[in-house]
Write a protein that holds these residues in place. Sequence first.
Motif, short mmCIF file in Angstrom:
data_model
loop_
_atom_site.label_atom_id
_atom_site.label_comp_id
_atom_site.label_asym_id
_atom_site.label_seq_id
_atom_site.Cartn_x
_atom_site.Cartn_y
_atom_site.Cartn_z
N LEU A 187 0.83 -1.21 0.00
CA LEU A 187 0.00 0.00 0.00
C LEU A 187 0.86 1.26 0.00
O LEU A 187 0.47 2.29 -0.56
CB LEU A 187 -0.96 -0.03 1.19
CG LEU A 187 -2.07 -1.08 1.12
CD1 LEU A 187 -2.89 -1.09 2.41
CD2 LEU A 187 -2.96 -0.85 -0.11
N THR A 188 2.06 1.16 0.57
CA THR A 188 2.99 2.30 0.52
C THR A 188 3.43 2.57 -0.92
O THR A 188 3.43 3.72 -1.38
CB THR A 188 4.23 2.02 1.40
OG1 THR A 188 3.80 1.83 2.74
CG2 THR A 188 5.24 3.16 1.32
N VAL A 190 1.74 1.78 -3.61
CA VAL A 190 0.57 2.30 -4.32
C VAL A 190 0.38 3.79 -4.00
O VAL A 190 0.11 4.60 -4.88
CB VAL A 190 -0.69 1.49 -3.95
CG1 VAL A 190 -1.95 2.15 -4.49
CG2 VAL A 190 -0.57 0.06 -4.47
N SER A 191 0.59 4.16 -2.74
CA SER A 191 0.37 5.57 -2.36
C SER A 191 1.42 6.47 -3.02
O SER A 191 1.11 7.58 -3.46
CB SER A 191 0.44 5.72 -0.83
OG SER A 191 1.72 5.33 -0.36
N TYR A 192 2.66 5.96 -3.15
CA TYR A 192 3.69 6.75 -3.85
C TYR A 192 3.30 6.97 -5.31
O TYR A 192 3.38 8.07 -5.86
CB TYR A 192 5.05 6.04 -3.80
CG TYR A 192 5.80 6.18 -2.50
CD1 TYR A 192 6.61 5.15 -2.04
CD2 TYR A 192 5.70 7.34 -1.74
CE1 TYR A 192 7.30 5.27 -0.84
CE2 TYR A 192 6.38 7.47 -0.55
CZ TYR A 192 7.18 6.43 -0.09
OH TYR A 192 7.85 6.56 1.09
N LEU A 194 0.33 6.84 -6.67
CA LEU A 194 -0.83 7.76 -6.80
C LEU A 194 -0.40 9.21 -6.54
O LEU A 194 -0.85 10.13 -7.23
CB LEU A 194 -1.93 7.33 -5.81
CG LEU A 194 -2.60 5.97 -6.10
CD1 LEU A 194 -3.58 5.61 -4.99
CD2 LEU A 194 -3.28 6.00 -7.47
N ALA A 195 0.51 9.40 -5.56
CA ALA A 195 0.95 10.76 -5.22
C ALA A 195 1.77 11.38 -6.35
O ALA A 195 1.78 12.60 -6.53
CB ALA A 195 1.77 10.72 -3.94
#
Length: 197
Positions: A187-188, A190-192, A194-195
């Motif tokens: 999830l980390t 994925v968050s990178y 997306l960011a």
Amino acid sequence: MKPQDITTGKPSSLWIFGYGSLVWKPDFKYRRSQVGYIQGYKRRFWHGDNFHRGNDELPGRVVTLIEDDDESTWGVAFEVTGSQVEESLKYLNVREGVRGGYVTKMVEFFPEGENQPSVQALVYIATADNTLYLGPASSEMIGVQIAVCRGKSGHNLEYLLRLAEFMRNSCPQVEDHHLFSIEAAALTVVSYVLASQ
Ligand SMILES: N[C@@H](CCC(=O)N[C@@H](CS)C(=O)NCC(=O)O)C(=O)O
């Protein structure tokens, strides 16, 4: 002694233990299911998958069982009876065996709850001599691999998140550090991504 069909000698009922995608997607008919565990094994994302959740260039990571006398693995056992026995085994032989590289073993399954008798259950295990076996890696590395892989059954991330969801909802008392650390790592990533968009 397992009940046998006197005409064919085949088992008239069978328990099948799932601990990966089978807990949330059995995809075969069964009479009943039961949350519980098996002893002497730990669940690890150490098996490769070049069909369901990956391909030959980017094999996904799925779970298998590693023998460890001090560990246990929680999942779901499904009881199949009558014609469901042959139908489920025929289906799983392709899904797990031919396409997944798993082999079968009988293990003792312990249903959750007080005074529930244990039963023998069939389980699909991918052993280290399997050509798709990837073996140990850090949670971060496994999380990255899962975050970028997909196959014919969907994204490897779905496989991970649905298993984590099952464990939280059905086995909240179990602290599966291996599973949840990989989930956090994926999830980390994925968050990178997306960011950065
Ligand atoms: N044998 C384990 C793992 C099963 C598993 O995840 N097998 C993969 C094959 S590599 C599968 O069926 N994947 C279907 C999917 O990902 O939708 C279980 O009992 O759940």
